[in-house]
Scaffold this motif. Structure first.
Motif, PDB file in Angstrom:
ATOM      1  N   SER A 187      -3.344   8.329  -7.961  1.00  0.00           N
ATOM      2  CA  SER A 187      -4.479   7.639  -7.339  1.00  0.00           C
ATOM      3  C   SER A 187      -5.291   6.825  -8.349  1.00  0.00           C
ATOM      4  O   SER A 187      -5.946   5.849  -7.976  1.00  0.00           O
ATOM      5  CB  SER A 187      -5.379   8.639  -6.617  1.00  0.00           C
ATOM      6  OG  SER A 187      -5.879   9.590  -7.535  1.00  0.00           O
ATOM      7  N   ALA A 235      -5.446   1.391   3.509  1.00  0.00           N
ATOM      8  CA  ALA A 235      -4.513   1.295   4.633  1.00  0.00           C
ATOM      9  C   ALA A 235      -5.259   1.395   5.961  1.00  0.00           C
ATOM     10  O   ALA A 235      -4.957   0.663   6.904  1.00  0.00           O
ATOM     11  CB  ALA A 235      -3.443   2.379   4.524  1.00  0.00           C
ATOM     12  N   LYS A 272       0.565   4.216  -2.738  1.00  0.00           N
ATOM     13  CA  LYS A 272       0.381   5.628  -2.355  1.00  0.00           C
ATOM     14  C   LYS A 272       1.337   6.553  -3.106  1.00  0.00           C
ATOM     15  O   LYS A 272       1.044   7.730  -3.283  1.00  0.00           O
ATOM     16  CB  LYS A 272       0.594   5.807  -0.848  1.00  0.00           C
ATOM     17  CG  LYS A 272      -0.512   5.261   0.006  1.00  0.00           C
ATOM     18  CD  LYS A 272      -0.163   5.465   1.479  1.00  0.00           C
ATOM     19  CE  LYS A 272      -1.133   4.791   2.394  1.00  0.00           C
ATOM     20  NZ  LYS A 272      -0.801   5.012   3.815  1.00  0.00           N
ATOM     21  N   GLU A 273       2.474   6.026  -3.545  1.00  0.00           N
ATOM     22  CA  GLU A 273       3.448   6.832  -4.281  1.00  0.00           C
ATOM     23  C   GLU A 273       3.018   7.097  -5.724  1.00  0.00           C
ATOM     24  O   GLU A 273       3.576   7.969  -6.379  1.00  0.00           O
ATOM     25  CB  GLU A 273       4.808   6.118  -4.310  1.00  0.00           C
ATOM     26  CG  GLU A 273       5.440   5.935  -2.960  1.00  0.00           C
ATOM     27  CD  GLU A 273       6.655   5.019  -3.001  1.00  0.00           C
ATOM     28  OE1 GLU A 273       7.343   4.949  -1.971  1.00  0.00           O
ATOM     29  OE2 GLU A 273       6.923   4.373  -4.032  1.00  0.00           O
ATOM     30  N   SER A 296      -9.095   5.275  -2.392  1.00  0.00           N
ATOM     31  CA  SER A 296      -7.699   5.678  -2.195  1.00  0.00           C
ATOM     32  C   SER A 296      -6.933   4.604  -1.434  1.00  0.00           C
ATOM     33  O   SER A 296      -7.508   3.814  -0.682  1.00  0.00           O
ATOM     34  CB  SER A 296      -7.619   6.999  -1.418  1.00  0.00           C
ATOM     35  OG  SER A 296      -7.932   6.791  -0.060  1.00  0.00           O
ATOM     36  N   ALA A 297      -5.627   4.613  -1.640  1.00  0.00           N
ATOM     37  CA  ALA A 297      -4.761   3.693  -0.905  1.00  0.00           C
ATOM     38  C   ALA A 297      -4.827   3.991   0.592  1.00  0.00           C
ATOM     39  O   ALA A 297      -4.727   3.076   1.416  1.00  0.00           O
ATOM     40  CB  ALA A 297      -3.334   3.795  -1.423  1.00  0.00           C
ATOM     41  N   ASP A 298      -5.019   5.266   0.955  1.00  0.00           N
ATOM     42  CA  ASP A 298      -5.148   5.612   2.375  1.00  0.00           C
ATOM     43  C   ASP A 298      -6.369   4.937   2.996  1.00  0.00           C
ATOM     44  O   ASP A 298      -6.310   4.471   4.138  1.00  0.00           O
ATOM     45  CB  ASP A 298      -5.257   7.130   2.556  1.00  0.00           C
ATOM     46  CG  ASP A 298      -3.931   7.840   2.363  1.00  0.00           C
ATOM     47  OD1 ASP A 298      -2.870   7.236   2.649  1.00  0.00           O
ATOM     48  OD2 ASP A 298      -3.950   9.005   1.927  1.00  0.00           O
ATOM     49  N   LEU A 320       0.831  -1.213   0.000  1.00  0.00           N
ATOM     50  CA  LEU A 320       0.000   0.000   0.000  1.00  0.00           C
ATOM     51  C   LEU A 320       0.861   1.256   0.000  1.00  0.00           C
ATOM     52  O   LEU A 320       0.510   2.255  -0.636  1.00  0.00           O
ATOM     53  CB  LEU A 320      -0.959  -0.006   1.187  1.00  0.00           C
ATOM     54  CG  LEU A 320      -2.162  -0.936   1.002  1.00  0.00           C
ATOM     55  CD1 LEU A 320      -2.845  -1.206   2.327  1.00  0.00           C
ATOM     56  CD2 LEU A 320      -3.137  -0.355  -0.011  1.00  0.00           C
ATOM     57  N   GLY A 321       1.997   1.214   0.675  1.00  0.00           N
ATOM     58  CA  GLY A 321       2.915   2.344   0.647  1.00  0.00           C
ATOM     59  C   GLY A 321       3.393   2.625  -0.765  1.00  0.00           C
ATOM     60  O   GLY A 321       3.496   3.792  -1.182  1.00  0.00           O
TER      61      GLY A 321
END
Length: 171
Positions: A28, A87, A24-25, A82-84, A20-21
């Motif tokens: 989106s 997470a 996030k880079e 979103s990846a957030d 996931l990190g």
């Protein structure tokens, strides 16, 4: 003495955080870009990993497998944006697993598992945990392939790399 199922679950948590990190880079839009792979999008793959993790958590905490499966089907079919968000839900579930691990005195005890796809069998709690980890590893591999197909590098999240990383929050 090392609690190997709990240690493997720590790896699972770390590997989810790691992939996931990396996501996030990236832009989106990578979550929803269609790709010809095991899943139509990375969001589908992440939702599937989460839904199965949640289903097995419900089984481990006393819900019948058929009921747990039915409860998690909507999660499997949903997508986050979103990846957030992914997470966050993975982190909350990891905390729930951590509470469960701390409440266990014997991970080698068996439960009667009535799997609607495979039948009834006595199954050790540790086997279920190792299945959760193995399932996640398999599908993180799918996500790595999907990232490459979309023109992005993935990130290493092998168990051997986990040995050298900062430990995740204790389970």
């Amino acid at each position: 003495m090392t609690n190997h199922p709990a240690e493997m679950y720590k790896y699972h948590t770390w590997a989810n955080q790691t992939i996931l990190g990396r996501i996030k880079e990236l832009p989106s839009s990578v979550l929803s870009q269609e790709v010809n792979s095991s899943f139509p999008t990375i969001a589908h793959a992440l939702s599937h990993i989460y839904a199965v993790d949640k289903m097995w958590y419900l089984v481990l905490t006393g819900t019948g497998m058929k009921e747990a499966f039915q409860a998690c089907m909507p999660v499997n079919d949903s997508r986050l944006y979103s990846a957030d968000q992914y997470a966050d839900i993975f982190a909350r579930l990891s905390e729930q697993y951590g509470d469960w691990f701390r409440s266990q005195t014997d991970l080698e005890q068996t439960i009667l598992l009535d799997n609607p796809f495979a039948g009834i069998r006595q199954t050790r709690l540790s086997e279920i945990v190792l299945h959760v980890v193995n399932h996640g590893t398999y599908h993180r591999g799918n996500i790595s392939t999907m990232l490459r197909q979309l023109g992005h590098a993935s990130t290493m999240n092998d168990y051997a790399l986990f040995w050298y990383q900062e430990p995740v929050k204790s389970i």
